[in-house]
Design a protein around this motif. Structure first.
Motif, short mmCIF file in Angstrom:
data_model
loop_
_atom_site.label_atom_id
_atom_site.label_comp_id
_atom_site.label_asym_id
_atom_site.label_seq_id
_atom_site.Cartn_x
_atom_site.Cartn_y
_atom_site.Cartn_z
N THR A 128 0.85 -1.21 0.00
CA THR A 128 0.00 0.00 0.00
C THR A 128 0.88 1.25 0.00
O THR A 128 2.05 1.21 0.40
CB THR A 128 -0.90 0.07 1.25
OG1 THR A 128 -0.06 0.25 2.40
CG2 THR A 128 -1.74 -1.18 1.41
N ASN A 129 0.28 2.36 -0.41
CA ASN A 129 1.07 3.59 -0.45
C ASN A 129 1.53 4.03 0.93
O ASN A 129 2.57 4.67 1.07
CB ASN A 129 0.27 4.70 -1.16
CG ASN A 129 0.27 4.48 -2.66
OD1 ASN A 129 0.83 3.48 -3.15
ND2 ASN A 129 -0.36 5.39 -3.40
N GLY A 130 0.79 3.65 1.95
CA GLY A 130 1.24 3.93 3.31
C GLY A 130 2.53 3.16 3.60
O GLY A 130 3.46 3.70 4.22
N THR A 177 3.73 9.68 5.00
CA THR A 177 2.95 9.97 3.79
C THR A 177 3.07 11.42 3.35
O THR A 177 3.29 11.69 2.15
CB THR A 177 1.48 9.54 4.01
OG1 THR A 177 1.44 8.10 4.01
CG2 THR A 177 0.57 10.05 2.90
#
Lengths: 591, 591
Positions: free
Chosen positions: A444-446, A525
């Motif tokens: 995931t982008n996290g 982020t």
């Protein structure tokens, strides 16, 4: 309909990422600038003329499961055959197994085009490419001899089997068992979910790479091994043997990429009729499976970033075409009495320019990362390490920023279409649906952001990121000395953003040194976006300086004045956001 | 599953929007704080227990057209009947026709709940409400007597027919003809598209409000008249007469709100068997149709803003529940050896808090707008004008900001779910799909922003917005003097944002005075967001001061430190963004 932006891609590779200079220095052997153009031109033709026309049927029809067999959308099987016959699957594969061994940059550039044309189609070969890489690096010669040539040609496809219901981001929690059979093979038992192209009708055989645990394996990520599990066993003469005990038990009903079968795979339930247990072969060492996966992870993450950018490109093209066609209202800059094309309205222009700028920013980052990957392979000595670390640094940016951009741009694309954007027939909505998976899968982008701040910022004692920032500073300086009027204040704005990036970077490196995990995790982020926006804008500046075109300079100025302003706010979030996050988060946790 | 946040809604209405004080001042007659709670509590029960369980079947089944008849999703017809029988449609209708004439605030609060539970269901009654309002204000007594009571009860439903293929945002381009029949009625001919609930099986009759042109009408918006066209003619005794010449010829296949039939309506094609021409009655004056529509437009725009916020609420609830359930990885603040619920991971917390804060910010703006609408009706003298103008100012904020928030929050909701978010069964993806229409319909968000800067900022010679900003400044001051430790620097950050808002506001007002249309149009969308973020954050501060709860203060601080930073960048875009936009836009326009 999508038209591959061949010239733009070639320009970005050569003049933004740095390929032209490397070619001139002879770093890529026989590869010439003209050959790059020729490959991209042919790929562009295939993507525009062969793949794009079949995107819609893929979305509408989807992949279907019947009696354990998956039917891909009408026409896709033949499309895949034509694509393989044209040699596209072998583009970057190892020469020893029939590949053309062209640079990753070209593989990624062609992937951009396949994915812009139809992401659900482009996704399958992307996984095959990952399997090739893992086997090439870690499999025994016997296994390579048996499998690699046919994976490289595309005759067979590969899959990646990581996720289980209880093990998603936390891959260490997986439970699939692999029991030694005593003859050097293993028997696998377990369930894997979300397996892309786990079952399909494109290829006669499917080579599954599967993460599983040996009986005596330690808990967590240190007890995971990697196995090759073919759908059909392969005889020594290369012919297909009996069906292995691995089956697709279901397809997910998904928001997008409908043409791509997302399978639940059952290993070792005895469905094949023989003794239960899917027969598998170990890849790499026991309990080192995750390391084997990681060698291909960088490429896969970059490839997913490419998908995000590719969808942004497709959405931008579609919206721009619509805005030039659709007439509504009057506009100040539009002569004549009738309604103006909506592209003349400033608010529509703002949306379109935001889309265009973000797409090109993501493209710059993705190809800079691909360039670094290639450089890490072709240069010698310490410089190779420099480029490998650069690629490591840029990978989470390429993955997370580009896929966020994919979602943002696809959403703006729907908006530009007005009411028609919400109607499925325009295709704008399909891009909005497809784009949504890319920030999730392949880490995931996290998780990308956490990787960036906890593993990439500390690289080389923190020097890797600073060397990169120095390069961006030099780009800003070059933009200033180029004296291109259309750049306006872009160089100054870039400088200011770079100061904020430096400050945020030093802050996080200090927190890392102090072991202040909470602040790192809270700021991850915002930091990833801050660095990406700045780098992306620098690449726009480099492009403007490289060809001194008015349009490129104006786009860079637009981005600097309209998108770079967010950087100061992001810096504040990185530096001062953690306290309020922790305080407010208490209310989120259920008792 | 959705649970109506009854207490949160009541708190926002009473202590953020201002209802409590107005109730205490007796401005709303017999209405008491307890009655507000009782109404909201009952509505919450209906939304959570009756509507929400039928949301998924609506999405999956959708509305279907067969032989000119529309079948709504299984169970929805009965749901509508129960909803009408419980009296919910009559909540805000005029007392003379059986309505309860409760304030708009309560109508909007209940709409929030219907739409959170199932937006495709909530949408139908929203349009009936608009029709009631238009008829109540502009129709003849005869027409009111014939139609209003049954629209108020919900026995019949209403629709709005504006859009035609060539006339979307530019409604002045519409071509539907209305020919006087010589007996006081008209015959309508034309095609309307995107007509929500244009045909359905909820009600025996449907009352279409249709914009059309008289034969001698001037071109553009000054030649549009409004007509009432019933699906079935109504006899003098109230019984239904013959079928009128208006039919649904198709339903759109849409990205979301599948349960809501989006119809193409054909007027006057002779399908009813009799002489062609749909029989209609004029509402209001000839050629003044747009003005009639505008009287209901404010409410409709606010109602769509409520939809955006309602979806954000639903997405936040769903993501929060999932994050408390799903276990992955270890987290610093989570005791115990096993995996932590993902709500313990700071990156997930950041997403959830962003969702929560944006939702509450939008809720504050929407209910402040509803409160102003009500105050404009209940107070006397000049003060009424003050409140009406306040409502006019806040309407584009409520519509555009809240619907943008709906999309952003729904997208974050998918992200929090990880891979499961992309699978339709969780429902997170459905919210992401449904949310996407709200920034488009009822005036695109670009049009809202243009309305804000070209019509609302100049209101009262610019004083309307400054009076509003003064109120926000007072909120920031109250937050400072409240000395709530958990607010941190929120009051200072709010002050700084308000200075930026003031500067941007004065800048745009000067450009308006100078007739610099291009700068206004270019800065409109960034300005709308800048004002909305600041106002929304001020409402979080007001909430924190009102009940001095730690959780509210912490949320306000989170928003101030993490979301308000964007304001400075937005100000720059407003003030300095137009030049680069115009320069870069030249490359967008096809030759």
């Amino acid at each position: 309909m999508y038209r591959a932006p061949v010239e733009e891609i070639a320009f970005t590779l050569k003049h933004v990422a740095g390929l032209e200079e490397a070619l001139e220095a002879g770093l890529f052997g026989d590869l010439t600038s003209d050959l790059v153009d020729a490959v991209l031109g042919e790929a562009g033709r295939f993507a525009s003329e062969e793949i794009a026309p079949l995107a819609r049927v893929g979305d509408e029809h989807g992949a279907l499961l019947k009696d354990g067999k998956v039917a891909t959308p009408p026409g896709w099987k033949e499309l895949y055959r034509r694509w393989v016959e044209a040699g596209w699957n072998a583009l970057s594969g190892p020469e020893a197994y029939g590949g053309q061994a062209l640079p990753t940059q070209l593989a990624m550039a062609t992937q951009e085009m396949w994915n812009s044309a139809a992401m659900a189609f482009g996704l399958g070969p992307m996984l095959t490419m990952g399997a090739i890489e893992a086997l090439d690096k870690h499999a025994t010669e016997d296994l390579k001899a048996k499998y690699l040539a046919r994976l490289v040609s595309g005759e067979w496809m590969g899959t990646m089997n990581l996720t289980e219901p209880q093990a998603g981001s936390d891959v260490g929690a997986l439970r699939t068992r692999a029991e030694p059979a005593g003859d050097g093979t293993y028997r696998l038992f377990g369930q894997k979910i979300f397996i892309t192209y786990g079952e399909q009708d494109f290829s006669d055989n499917i080579v599954h790479l599967v993460l599983a645990r040996l009986p005596d394996a330690p808990a967590g990520t240190r007890g995971i091994s990697l196995f090759l599990v073919p759908k059909f066993l392969v005889n020594d003469d290369g012919s297909l043997g009996r069906r292995n005990d691995v089956f697709c038990s279901g397809l997910e009903r998904k928001l997008g990429i409908h043409g791509s079968p997302t399978c639940t795979m059952i290993y070792g339930d005895g469905f094949a009729g023989a003794e239960p247990g899917a027969i598998g072969w170990l890849i790499g060492e026991e309990n080192k499976g995750l390391a084997c996966m990681f060698t291909m992870m960088n490429n896969a993450r970059l490839a997913v970033g490419i998908q995000g950018m590719a969808l942004a490109e497709a959405a931008t093209q579609k919206a721009l075409a619509y805005a030039n066609e659709r007439r509504q209202g009057k506009a100040a800059d539009h002569a004549g009495g009738g309604m103006a094309a909506i592209v003349h309205h400033p608010d529509v222009q703002r949306n379109l320019l935001t889309m265009k700028a973000l797409t090109q920013m993501a493209r710059g980052i993705c190809y800079a990362c691909a360039f670094a990957l290639d450089m890490g392979r072709v240069v010698r000595g310490g410089e190779a390490g420099y480029w490998r670390e650069r690629a490591n640094l840029l990978t989470p940016l390429a993955k997370a920023f580009s896929t966020d951009v994919g979602v943002e741009v696809a959403s703006l694309g729907v908006q530009v279409h007005g009411g028609m954007g919400f109607i499925e027939e325009t295709g704008a909505a399909a891009l909005y649906r497809d784009a949504r998976i890319a920030p999730i899968y392949e880490g995931t982008n996290g998780i990308q952001a956490i990787d960036l701040v906890t593993r990439k910022l500390p690289l080389g004692n923190g020097e890797v990121v600073h060397a990169y920032l120095d390069e961006l500073v030099a780009i800003a300086a070059a933009a200033r000395t180029a004296e291109i009027a259309e750049l306006g204040e872009a160089a100054d704005l870039l400088d200011r953003a770079l100061e904020d990036v430096s400050e945020a970077t030093r802050f996080l490196q200090d927190r890392f040194a102090a072991g202040d995990q909470q602040v790192l995790l809270a700021g991850a982020t915002p930091y990833l976006r801050l660095l990406s926006l700045t780098a992306g804008c620098a690449y726009l500046a480099r492009a403007a300086v490289a060809d001194r075109s008015e349009a490129r300079a104006a786009l860079c100025r637009f981005a600097a004045e309209n998108l770079l302003g967010e950087v100061a706010a992001l810096k504040q979030r990185v530096i001062a956001g953690a306290g309020s996050l922790a305080a407010a988060a208490r209310a989120l946790i259920a008792e």
